[in-house]
Design an enzyme around this catalytic site. Structure first.
Site: not given
Length: 260
Positions: A65, A109, A202, A204-205
């Protein structure tokens, strides 16, 4: 008037906007997480950032995403606002998003980024191992998350890497809030039931690190509350990750055609 502005801004949030800041955490010891990657991402309308993590000198794992368009990966960073000597920067031309990724439900995701040239391994830059099939984490397991995301639900930013400990929750906890969009096979339910600690925008991932290995990827959460959070379950996608890494290696052969 303030209430109206707050309500308007809530409707402008992306589906994943509640997923990624470190709230209730603390500054990490500089370079204690040498696998961490900072992703600076520019698309047509804006600039944003995500986290990621090095799993091989030529590969970073992150969340689909994060929507890469023009992306720079920075390794070896602690204070991202400084040009630290330890930092290695890569402009990424090739990435692979899982073919079944859904923007609507955020299923699958997960995304792999290819680094070219390969990262130089140093004490500040190193990869993290992925779990084996015997290492599935269960409810109650305390794990670690780190990132450069926001440190509150308002607009507090951080330039330094932050970290926090969070517990794996039961699948029922996430099913209660996310209903059928939560898939216990491909997702991990994580959070602080006291609502004092969390990831946020911020982060995310970034990786969910349990027992020294990357078991999850920061994915999404509830817009109005910091608990619970959903992480992509890395172990479920291990076959896909290995397949794509083999393709990365083939692209580097002298006689092969590279998409870079």
């Amino acid at each position: 008037m303030l209430l109206l502005l707050l309500l308007a801004s809530a409707f402008l949030l992306l589906p994943w906007a509640g997923a990624g800041r470190i709230i209730g955490g603390w500054e990490a010891k500089p370079h204690s997480r040498p696998y961490m990657a900072y992703l600076s991402i520019r698309n047509v309308s804006r600039m944003h950032w995500c986290g990621g993590f090095l799993i091989r000198p030529d590969a970073v794992l992150s969340a689909a995403h994060c929507v890469p368009v023009n992306i720079t990966v920075t390794l070896g960073a602690h204070n991202i606002s400084k040009n630290e000597r330890s930092q290695q920067k890569f402009h990424v031309d090739h990435w692979v998003i899982h073919p079944n990724y859904s923007k609507k439900t955020l299923e699958n995701d997960i995304m792999l980024l290819k680094l070219k040239p390969r990262a130089k391994l140093t004490k500040e830059v190193s990869y993290i191992l992925l779990p084996s099939h015997k290492e599935r984490v269960g409810p109650g397991t305390t794990c670690e998350v780190a990132g450069w995301g926001r440190t509150s639900q308002t607009k507090n930013k951080t330039s330094v890497l932050m970290e926090v400990n969070l517990k794996v929750q039961s699948n029922e906890e996430c099913e209660k809030y996310f209903k059928s969009s939560y898939d216990h096979q491909s997702m991990v339910c994580v959070g602080d039931a006291d609502c004092k600690k969390s990831t946020w925008k911020g982060d995310s991932g970034g990786p969910l690190v349990c027992n020294g290995k990357a078991h999850g990827i920061v994915s999404y959460g509830r817009k109005s509350c910091i608990f619970p959070k959903v992480f992509t379950r890395v172990l479920y996608f291990e076959p896909w990750i290995r397949k794509e890494l083999r393709k990365f290696a083939l692209q580097d052969l002298p006689d092969s055609t590279s998409s870079d």
